[in-house]
Design an enzyme around this catalytic site. Structure first.
Site, PDB file in Angstrom:
ATOM      1  N   LYS A 225       0.703   4.079   6.963  1.00 38.19           N
ATOM      2  CA  LYS A 225       0.021   4.981   6.034  1.00 38.19           C
ATOM      3  C   LYS A 225       0.487   6.419   6.271  1.00 38.19           C
ATOM      4  O   LYS A 225       1.113   6.736   7.286  1.00 38.19           O
ATOM      5  CB  LYS A 225      -1.509   4.918   6.229  1.00 38.19           C
ATOM      6  CG  LYS A 225      -2.145   3.583   5.878  1.00 38.19           C
ATOM      7  CD  LYS A 225      -2.131   3.299   4.402  1.00 38.19           C
ATOM      8  CE  LYS A 225      -2.916   2.021   4.069  1.00 38.19           C
ATOM      9  NZ  LYS A 225      -2.243   0.795   4.595  1.00 38.19           N
TER      10      LYS A 225
ATOM     11  N   SER B  81       0.809  -1.221   0.000  1.00 31.96           N
ATOM     12  CA  SER B  81       0.000   0.000   0.000  1.00 31.96           C
ATOM     13  C   SER B  81       0.842   1.270   0.000  1.00 31.96           C
ATOM     14  O   SER B  81       0.341   2.345  -0.333  1.00 31.96           O
ATOM     15  CB  SER B  81      -0.954   0.019   1.208  1.00 31.96           C
ATOM     16  OG  SER B  81      -0.228   0.134   2.419  1.00 31.96           O
TER      17      SER B  81
END
EC number: 3.4.21.88
Length: 217
Positions: A172, A135
């Site tokens: 993230k 990601s």
């Protein structure tokens, strides 16, 4: 001494500030937006000029493939003995998979311990986290990499964090607008995670301060 134009110095300072604040360099688009360029291509031209002058190195194929080389160049002028003595190294636990509901540094999560030079990182880390998944691919954080993490309880917008949401731990980019917290991937194949403060059990586990390419399977 490298002679830069005022614009090149401005871009180099922007890169340094981004690394200091987030641990990672800016994208071409972010540089263009910050400096008012019409397109990312203009930023790319300045980056190539900086690379030709030896101020940075550019890694092709990644949006944040920019590395400052001033420290490396300075080291090249030092005597032949480059490795610092072992006393300068620090021991960092390597955290692998994290069981639901347990502390990230729980003994059962620690797969190994590494001795590393703290000068490798933008700030002194507390542990290494083995990255799972893709990601954050476009910021150069790949599956299996070792992310150096400093324990924190708050973060600034744009910083790359390790966050716990309910039973999951994820890496993230952090963004908070008012009471809304979003965790942004660096891969268009992944969705933004929006934290529901009423329903989600959310906590920041740390701030990314550097990266080691993994030699551990």
């Amino acid at each position: 001494m490298i002679k830069l134009t005022p614009r090149q110095e401005q871009i180099l300072n922007l890169i340094k500030e981004a690394i200091d604040n987030t641990g990672f360099p800016p994208t071409r688009a972010e540089i263009a937006q910050e400096l008012g360029f019409k397109s990312a291509n203009a930023a790319e031209e300045h980056l190539q000029a900086l690379a030709r002058k030896g101020a940075i190195e550019i890694s092709p194929g990644t949006s944040r493939g920019i590395r400052l080389v001033g420290q490396k160049d300075a080291a090249a002028n030092e005597p032949a003995m480059q490795m610092p003595p072992p006393s300068n190294f620090m021991s960092l636990p390597l955290v692998g998979r994290v069981a639901a509901g347990s502390p990230i540094l729980a003994t059962e999560h620690v797969e190994a311990t590494f001795s590393v030079d703290p000068a490798m990182f933008s700030a002194k880390p507390d542990y290494l986290l083995k990255v799972r998944g893709w990601s954050m691919r476009d910021v150069g954080i790949n599956d299996g990499d070792l992310l150096a993490v400093k324990k924190i309880d708050s973060a600034k917008n744009g910083q790359i964090v390790v966050a716990r949401i309910n039973d999951d731990v994820t890496v993230k980019r952090y963004r908070k607008t008012g009471a809304t917290i979003e965790l942004l991937p660096e891969n268009p194949d992944f969705k933004v995670i929006t934290v529901d403060p009423e329903a989600d059990d959310f906590a920041l586990e740390g701030l990314a301060v550097g990266l080691m390419r993994s030699w551990v399977n």
